[in-house]
Design a protein around this motif. Structure first.
Motif, PDB file in Angstrom:
ATOM      1  N   ILE A  58       0.859  -1.176   0.000  1.00 11.60           N
ATOM      2  CA  ILE A  58       0.000   0.000   0.000  1.00 11.60           C
ATOM      3  C   ILE A  58       0.901   1.234   0.000  1.00 11.60           C
ATOM      4  CG2 ILE A  58      -1.876   1.211   1.158  1.00 11.60           C
ATOM      5  CD1 ILE A  58      -2.612  -1.623   0.295  1.00 11.60           C
ATOM      6  N   PRO A  59       0.875   2.051  -1.032  1.00 15.51           N
ATOM      7  CA  PRO A  59       1.738   3.236  -1.043  1.00 15.51           C
ATOM      8  C   PRO A  59       1.233   4.292  -0.061  1.00 15.51           C
ATOM      9  CG  PRO A  59       0.339   3.204  -2.991  1.00 15.51           C
ATOM     10  CD  PRO A  59       0.101   1.914  -2.285  1.00 15.51           C
ATOM     11  N   PRO A  60       2.116   5.120   0.498  1.00 15.28           N
ATOM     12  CA  PRO A  60       1.675   6.171   1.415  1.00 15.28           C
ATOM     13  C   PRO A  60       0.757   7.175   0.709  1.00 15.28           C
ATOM     14  CG  PRO A  60       4.066   5.859   1.518  1.00 15.28           C
ATOM     15  CD  PRO A  60       3.583   5.084   0.333  1.00 15.28           C
ATOM     16  N   GLY A  61      -0.263   7.639   1.439  1.00 17.85           N
ATOM     17  CA  GLY A  61      -1.124   8.704   0.921  1.00 17.85           C
ATOM     18  C   GLY A  61      -2.367   8.248   0.200  1.00 17.85           C
ATOM     19  N   VAL A  62      -2.679   6.937   0.210  1.00 18.58           N
ATOM     20  CA  VAL A  62      -3.884   6.482  -0.469  1.00 18.58           C
ATOM     21  C   VAL A  62      -5.116   7.015   0.255  1.00 18.58           C
ATOM     22  CG1 VAL A  62      -2.787   4.418  -1.387  1.00 18.58           C
ATOM     23  CG2 VAL A  62      -3.930   4.311   0.842  1.00 18.58           C
ATOM     24  N   ASP A  63      -6.245   7.020  -0.452  1.00 20.25           N
ATOM     25  CA  ASP A  63      -7.474   7.552   0.123  1.00 20.25           C
ATOM     26  C   ASP A  63      -8.641   6.664  -0.279  1.00 20.25           C
ATOM     27  OD1 ASP A  63      -9.160   9.207   1.502  1.00 20.25           O
ATOM     28  OD2 ASP A  63      -8.747  11.011   0.340  1.00 20.25           O
ATOM     29  N   ASN A  64      -9.816   7.002   0.191  1.00 21.33           N
ATOM     30  CA  ASN A  64     -11.014   6.262  -0.194  1.00 21.33           C
ATOM     31  C   ASN A  64     -11.128   6.191  -1.710  1.00 21.33           C
ATOM     32  OD1 ASN A  64     -12.606   5.188   1.935  1.00 21.33           O
ATOM     33  ND2 ASN A  64     -13.061   7.257   2.614  1.00 21.33           N
ATOM     34  N   GLY A  65     -11.357   4.982  -2.241  1.00 19.67           N
ATOM     35  CA  GLY A  65     -11.562   4.828  -3.678  1.00 19.67           C
ATOM     36  C   GLY A  65     -10.289   4.651  -4.471  1.00 19.67           C
ATOM     37  N   THR A  66      -9.127   4.772  -3.836  1.00 24.64           N
ATOM     38  CA  THR A  66      -7.876   4.519  -4.564  1.00 24.64           C
ATOM     39  C   THR A  66      -7.884   3.081  -5.083  1.00 24.64           C
ATOM     40  OG1 THR A  66      -6.617   6.097  -3.227  1.00 24.64           O
ATOM     41  CG2 THR A  66      -5.353   4.429  -4.398  1.00 24.64           C
ATOM     42  N   ARG A  67      -7.495   2.902  -6.341  1.00 20.51           N
ATOM     43  CA  ARG A  67      -7.479   1.576  -6.955  1.00 20.51           C
ATOM     44  C   ARG A  67      -6.049   1.148  -7.229  1.00 20.51           C
ATOM     45  NH1 ARG A  67      -9.600   0.229 -12.988  1.00 20.51           N
ATOM     46  NH2 ARG A  67      -7.542   1.088 -13.430  1.00 20.51           N
ATOM     47  N   LEU A  68      -5.689  -0.020  -6.738  1.00 15.92           N
ATOM     48  CA  LEU A  68      -4.364  -0.585  -6.987  1.00 15.92           C
ATOM     49  C   LEU A  68      -4.495  -1.758  -7.956  1.00 15.92           C
ATOM     50  CD1 LEU A  68      -2.967  -0.723  -3.325  1.00 15.92           C
ATOM     51  CD2 LEU A  68      -2.795   1.158  -4.967  1.00 15.92           C
ATOM     52  N   ARG A  69      -3.611  -1.822  -8.925  1.00 15.78           N
ATOM     53  CA  ARG A  69      -3.611  -2.920  -9.895  1.00 15.78           C
ATOM     54  C   ARG A  69      -2.463  -3.857  -9.579  1.00 15.78           C
ATOM     55  NH1 ARG A  69      -0.704  -3.203 -14.766  1.00 15.78           N
ATOM     56  NH2 ARG A  69      -1.463  -4.771 -16.241  1.00 15.78           N
ATOM     57  N   VAL A  70      -2.805  -5.131  -9.368  1.00 14.71           N
ATOM     58  CA  VAL A  70      -1.796  -6.161  -9.125  1.00 14.71           C
ATOM     59  C   VAL A  70      -1.772  -7.047 -10.364  1.00 14.71           C
ATOM     60  CG1 VAL A  70      -0.956  -7.914  -7.536  1.00 14.71           C
ATOM     61  CG2 VAL A  70      -2.404  -6.053  -6.682  1.00 14.71           C
ATOM     62  N   SER A  71      -0.759  -6.882 -11.176  1.00 12.90           N
ATOM     63  CA  SER A  71      -0.698  -7.547 -12.474  1.00 12.90           C
ATOM     64  C   SER A  71      -0.590  -9.060 -12.334  1.00 12.90           C
ATOM     65  CB  SER A  71       0.508  -7.012 -13.261  1.00 12.90           C
ATOM     66  OG  SER A  71       0.612  -7.640 -14.513  1.00 12.90           O
ATOM     67  N   GLY A  72      -1.413  -9.770 -13.143  1.00  9.73           N
ATOM     68  CA  GLY A  72      -1.304 -11.223 -13.243  1.00  9.73           C
ATOM     69  C   GLY A  72      -1.866 -12.002 -12.077  1.00  9.73           C
ATOM     70  N   GLU A  73      -2.607 -11.346 -11.161  1.00 12.37           N
ATOM     71  CA  GLU A  73      -3.144 -12.057 -10.008  1.00 12.37           C
ATOM     72  C   GLU A  73      -4.657 -12.257 -10.100  1.00 12.37           C
ATOM     73  OE1 GLU A  73      -1.490 -13.630  -7.953  1.00 12.37           O
ATOM     74  OE2 GLU A  73       0.516 -12.797  -8.172  1.00 12.37           O
ATOM     75  N   GLY A  74      -5.213 -12.119 -11.309  1.00 12.83           N
ATOM     76  CA  GLY A  74      -6.618 -12.445 -11.509  1.00 12.83           C
ATOM     77  C   GLY A  74      -6.780 -13.915 -11.837  1.00 12.83           C
ATOM     78  N   ASP A  75      -7.863 -14.263 -12.517  1.00 13.68           N
ATOM     79  CA  ASP A  75      -8.070 -15.661 -12.907  1.00 13.68           C
ATOM     80  C   ASP A  75      -7.047 -16.089 -13.954  1.00 13.68           C
ATOM     81  OD1 ASP A  75     -10.177 -16.109 -11.217  1.00 13.68           O
ATOM     82  OD2 ASP A  75     -11.723 -15.726 -12.719  1.00 13.68           O
ATOM     83  N   ALA A  76      -6.653 -17.353 -13.899  1.00 20.11           N
ATOM     84  CA  ALA A  76      -5.739 -17.904 -14.904  1.00 20.11           C
ATOM     85  C   ALA A  76      -6.425 -17.928 -16.260  1.00 20.11           C
ATOM     86  CB  ALA A  76      -5.311 -19.311 -14.503  1.00 20.11           C
ATOM     87  N   GLY A  77      -5.636 -17.815 -17.324  1.00 21.63           N
ATOM     88  CA  GLY A  77      -6.178 -17.869 -18.668  1.00 21.63           C
ATOM     89  C   GLY A  77      -6.518 -19.292 -19.073  1.00 21.63           C
ATOM     90  N   VAL A  78      -7.162 -19.396 -20.228  1.00 21.78           N
ATOM     91  CA  VAL A  78      -7.550 -20.691 -20.769  1.00 21.78           C
ATOM     92  C   VAL A  78      -6.667 -21.004 -21.976  1.00 21.78           C
ATOM     93  CG1 VAL A  78      -9.439 -22.042 -21.762  1.00 21.78           C
ATOM     94  CG2 VAL A  78      -9.919 -20.338 -20.004  1.00 21.78           C
TER      95      VAL A  78
END
Length: 377
Positions: free
Chosen positions: A225-245
């Motif tokens: 979590i970077p310093p200074g985030v606020d309500n509604g801040t969106r962080l993207r974590v690459s490649g950690e969603g569902d696996a591809g087919v």
């Protein structure tokens, strides 16, 4: 009786061939029965097609201009004898308009659909304490998602076996169905029902994933979590969603942050606000007091004669700027002065002496009125 073909297409009588073609494309897309299910849409589509059939051919258009419908009812190849194979330019237009709707078959309809497919993106809502949002840090989360089956390596087939080409669609993943209409034959393309559009059939399914090639797993993950985030801040974590087919890349994980309120501090952008209450004597005489900040306790000076709602600013004690944590906002402390409603005899005597020294009359407004007046002069 047929309407005026120029009016049906919405073009002028001197419109050129390109203008007529554009008008037809626009209207055909709007009223085609595969797209528009409203009552009357099919009849409207037939009118549009008939109008274009007549006006797109210079010789037939010339007869229509001279004699009207009577001049083209037999010579233009009326609707009853109109076949898709005789359409000429008609076919090209239909193919370009409706290829995206599974209508007329074009190059795109024969495309194999069993290539790699990217996994879905996922969303996680994460609550943070006030100070966690200010200073950031690492958080451990648990995320349920689809992972590639390790037993079959994502193929879906039992180890030692493999998928075979679908015999229904010959591996294309799509099937065509021809439909004849008053305007010709149209090919409707849909996913193959046997292989669900993959082009392959798994006969011996993997026991671990039941042939899906992916399994639902819950994964532990550390995110920063970077310093200074606020309500509604969106962080993207690459490649950690569902696996591809079929060896497709994994989707991404999007973490939406929600900051819990704090009983002492509030936030205004990169500034922090808080309040402290002091006695009327501290306000009159001044003092030094410890106050709480997000960095810990800090001593501040209250000048003598401080008025209620005075704001003291502690520079660089606010929230770090997101993306530039070296730059911080300020901490704004609002001073509240506690005016007592009851005082003892000794306090009253001393305050009455002070009132006499200042030449203040306290008979009418009372001592409390005198105290209140001290802070508004």
């Amino acid at each position: 009786m047929a309407g005026d073909y120029y009016e049906i297409l919405g073009v002028s009588r001197d419109a050129n061939k390109e203008e007529i073609k554009r008008a037809y494309r626009r209207l055909a897309r709007k009223y085609h029965p595969d797209v528009n299910k409203e009552p009357g849409a099919e009849e409207k589509f037939k009118e549009i097609s008939r109008a274009y059939e007549v006006l797109s051919e210079p010789e037939i258009r010339g007869r229509y201009d001279r004699f009207g419908e009577a001049g083209v009812s037999s010579g233009a190849g009326g609707a009853s004898g109109f076949e898709y194979g005789d359409m000429g330019g008609f076919a090209d237009i239909f193919e370009s308009i409706f290829s995206g709707f599974g209508g007329v078959g074009g190059p795109s309809t024969s495309r194999r659909r069993n290539g790699p497919v990217r996994g879905d993106d996922l969303r996680l809502d994460l609550k943070l304490e006030f100070r966690e949002a200010v200073f950031g840090g690492e958080k451990q989360i648990r995320i349920p998602h689809l992972e590639t089956c390790q037993v079959c390596s994502g193929s879906g087939a039992k180890p030692g076996t493999k998928a075979r080409t679908c015999s229904t669609c010959n591996g294309v993943g799509q099937v065509k169905r021809a439909t004849r209409t008053p305007f010709g034959s149209f090919a409707q393309v849909s996913a193959c029902p046997t292989c669900n559009g993959t082009g392959e059939v798994i006969e011996a399914k993997c026991d671990a994933c039941n042939g899906a090639g992916r399994k639902q797993e819950t994964k532990k993950l550390k995110i920063t979590i970077p310093p200074g985030v606020d309500n509604g801040t969106r962080l993207r974590v690459s490649g950690e969603g569902d696996a591809g087919v079929r060896s497709g890349t994994s989707g991404d994980l999007y973490v939406y942050l929600f900051v819990e309120s704090d009983k002492e501090f509030t936030r205004d952008g990169i500034n922090i606000n808080s309040e402290i209450t002091i006695s009327y004597l501290q306000a009159i005489l001044g003092c030094r007091l410890p106050v709480n900040t997000v960095d810990g306790e800090e001593e501040v000076t209250i000048p003598s004669g401080t008025q209620p709602d005075t704001v003291i600013i502690l520079e660089n004690k606010g929230v770090p700027k997101l993306g530039n944590p070296v730059s911080r906002g300020n901490h704004l402390i609002t001073i509240k002065v506690n005016i007592p409603t009851k005082i003892n005899v000794e306090e009253r005597s001393l305050l009455e002496q002070l009132a006499k020294i200042k030449g203040e009359s306290i008979g009418k407004g009372g001592l409390e009125g005198f105290l209140g007046g001290l802070f508004h002069k």
